[in-house]
Every structure is written in structure tokens, then in C-alpha cells.
Motif scaffolding. Structure first.
Motif, PDB file in Angstrom:
ATOM      1  N   ASP A  39       4.989  -7.456  19.075  1.00  0.00           N
ATOM      2  CA  ASP A  39       3.805  -8.274  19.370  1.00  0.00           C
ATOM      3  C   ASP A  39       2.544  -7.702  18.727  1.00  0.00           C
ATOM      4  N   GLY A  40       2.668  -7.347  17.456  1.00  0.00           N
ATOM      5  CA  GLY A  40       1.504  -6.888  16.705  1.00  0.00           C
ATOM      6  C   GLY A  40       1.034  -5.487  17.041  1.00  0.00           C
ATOM      7  N   GLU A 171      14.217  -8.999  10.088  1.00  0.00           N
ATOM      8  CA  GLU A 171      13.318  -9.945   9.429  1.00  0.00           C
ATOM      9  C   GLU A 171      12.186 -10.415  10.324  1.00  0.00           C
ATOM     10  N   ALA A 172      12.254 -10.091  11.612  1.00  0.00           N
ATOM     11  CA  ALA A 172      11.135 -10.452  12.488  1.00  0.00           C
ATOM     12  C   ALA A 172       9.920  -9.665  12.013  1.00  0.00           C
ATOM     13  N   ASP A 173       8.806 -10.353  11.909  1.00  0.00           N
ATOM     14  CA  ASP A 173       7.645  -9.700  11.320  1.00  0.00           C
ATOM     15  C   ASP A 173       6.514  -9.669  12.333  1.00  0.00           C
ATOM     16  N   PRO A 174       5.991  -8.543  12.658  1.00  0.00           N
ATOM     17  CA  PRO A 174       6.461  -7.241  12.222  1.00  0.00           C
ATOM     18  C   PRO A 174       7.434  -6.645  13.243  1.00  0.00           C
ATOM     19  N   CYS A 175       8.414  -5.933  12.770  1.00  0.00           N
ATOM     20  CA  CYS A 175       9.342  -5.226  13.661  1.00  0.00           C
ATOM     21  C   CYS A 175       9.634  -3.861  13.060  1.00  0.00           C
ATOM     22  N   ASN A 198      14.796 -14.464  18.958  1.00  0.00           N
ATOM     23  CA  ASN A 198      14.105 -15.445  19.805  1.00  0.00           C
ATOM     24  C   ASN A 198      12.617 -15.462  19.545  1.00  0.00           C
ATOM     25  N   ARG A 199      12.062 -14.292  19.255  1.00  0.00           N
ATOM     26  CA  ARG A 199      10.621 -14.226  19.001  1.00  0.00           C
ATOM     27  C   ARG A 199      10.270 -15.030  17.748  1.00  0.00           C
ATOM     28  N   VAL A 200      11.100 -14.883  16.724  1.00  0.00           N
ATOM     29  CA  VAL A 200      10.869 -15.615  15.479  1.00  0.00           C
ATOM     30  C   VAL A 200      10.995 -17.115  15.724  1.00  0.00           C
TER      31      VAL A 200
END
Ligand SMILES: [Zn+2]
Length: 219
Positions: A39-40, A171-175, A198-200
Motif C-alpha cells: 500500500d505504497g 507484478e503487483a506494483d509496488p511489492c 487481489n490487490r491488483v
């Protein structure tokens, strides 16, 4: 003890920062994943020597018995523990840089840098600490550097041995999470579907709703 509960068969480390599952598929990758983005915000699960040894048990780098002896030693030698902790974080951070480069190249993996190789070789410890472990006699004391040596051993093994699957970055950005994709289709994109995946998807859904809300006003 705060560790080794597992959900869906993946071992997880629990701390005041939340849950950290061992999703890398290799202890060396789980080590890198102790620092990642959510979450950033960047979260570092290695908050100190006690957290390091708690995490190391879940990651399979220390036995419960070693953990307990090191925990006792930490209360007696907090300065040494702090030094080991700093060195461990330095090793992890340079390891993360290497993994970042390795996941960006598609052709051949880049060789480990001189700095990384030197750090791993040094961290393996005197008298083969990583392999020998703590002396059987508790009165002989405990070498506080054991968790660092074991992390170095895991990195060395990862670099030197063939491993199943393809090294990938989430690939979730940012992770920033890394893992070995051992799926048959070789299409695993996230640390885990129920978190990053799920976040993406939720993010895409929000963007789609926003776009739909904007459209009628344009007419
Ligand atoms: Zn992820």
C-alpha cells in the motif's frame, strides 16, 4: 513463541507489523522478502535481532533450540547482537539489488557482484559457523552471528545450486517480492493470489469504475 503458525500450508512469521508468509519457495528469497512494499509503504520485518531470530526459525534457517540459546545470548550481549543485525540487513539489501537485476534480465542471470560474493563469503562465518552451529555445551556461549551465517549459506546455495522454477518478481506494483515460479504453466505473476493478486484486481476495478463514472459527463 510468536512464530510458525501456518495458513494454507505456507509457514508464516507473525509480528506486530503483520503476517509475513514464506512465499519465495526458497529461504534465500524469503530472506529478501523480509523488506517489501505494501500500500505504497515499505515494510521491513527485520526490526532488530529478536525479530531476526524469530523470522529465521520460520524460514527454516535456525532450529527452535538455536533460537532460544541466541535469544538468551542477546540479552547478555546486546551490542554484538546489534552488530550482527546490521550486517544481516546489509547482506539482505545487497542481495535484493542482485535479485532485482536478475529478475529484470530474461536471457542469462547476471553473475553475483564482487561485493555480494565477498559479503556471503565473510558472513558464512569462522570455523564454518553456518554448518557447525552452536557448540553443544551451553556454557561455551553462543555465536551471535549464526543467523547471519545461515542467511549467507542460503544465498550461497541459491546462487550455486540449480533450482526448480523460474525466478520472478511480483507484478503487483509496488511489492518487490521475489519467488520461484514452479507452476506448470509458468505464469505465476504474484507472491500470492489472495494478497498481491487481489490487490491488483481491486485496483483495476476501481480504475474501471472511475473511467465509467467520467464517461457520461463527457457527452
Ligand atoms: Zn507481491
Amino acid at each position: 513463541m510468536p512464530h510458525k503458525r501456518s495458513t494454507d500450508e505456507v509457514a508464516a512469521y507473525f509480528s506486530e507489523l503483520g503476517r509475513l508468509r514464506m512465499l519465495g519457495g526458497d529461504a534465500a528469497l524469503d530472506f529478501a522478502n523480509t523488506r517489501h512494499w505494501r500500500d505504497g509503504r515499505e515494510i521491513d520485518f527485520l526490526t532488530g535481532y529478536p525479530a531476526l531470530i524469530d523470522w529465521a526459525v520460520v524460514a527454516g534457517l535456525l532450529s527452535e533450540h538455536e533460537h532460544d540459546r541466541l535469544g538468551e545470548a542477546e540479552t547478555l550481549m546486546p551490542l554484538q547482537a546489534a552488530d550482527v543485525f546490521s550486517a544481516t540487513v546489509r547482506l539482505r539489501d545487497i542481495w535484493k539489488i542482485h535479485l532485482g537485476e536478475a529478475t529484470r534480465t530474461t536471457i542469462t542471470a547476471p553473475p553475483p557482484s564482487e561485493a555480494l560474493r565477498h559479503m556471503v563469503a565473510t558472513a558464512l562465518g569462522p570455523q564454518n559457523l553456518a554448518i557447525a552451529g552452536l557448540p553443544a555445551d551451553p556454557l561455551a556461549g553462543a555465536d551471535m552471528a549464526l543467523p547471519l551465517a545461515r542467511a549467507a549459506l542460503a544465498i550461497g546455495a541459491f546462487l550455486a545450486l540449480p533450482h526448480a522454477g523460474t525466478l520472478r518478481m511480483c507484478e503487483a506494483d509496488p511489492c518487490g517480492g521475489v519467488f520461484l515460479d514452479t507452476s506448470r504453466s509458468q505464469k505465476r505473476r504474484w507472491c500470492a493470489m489472495d494478497s498481491c493478486g487481489n490487490r491488483v484486481k481491486a485496483q483495476r476495478h476501481r480504475l474501471r469504475l472511475k473511467a465509467e463514472a467520467v464517461e457520461p459527463a463527457k457527452r
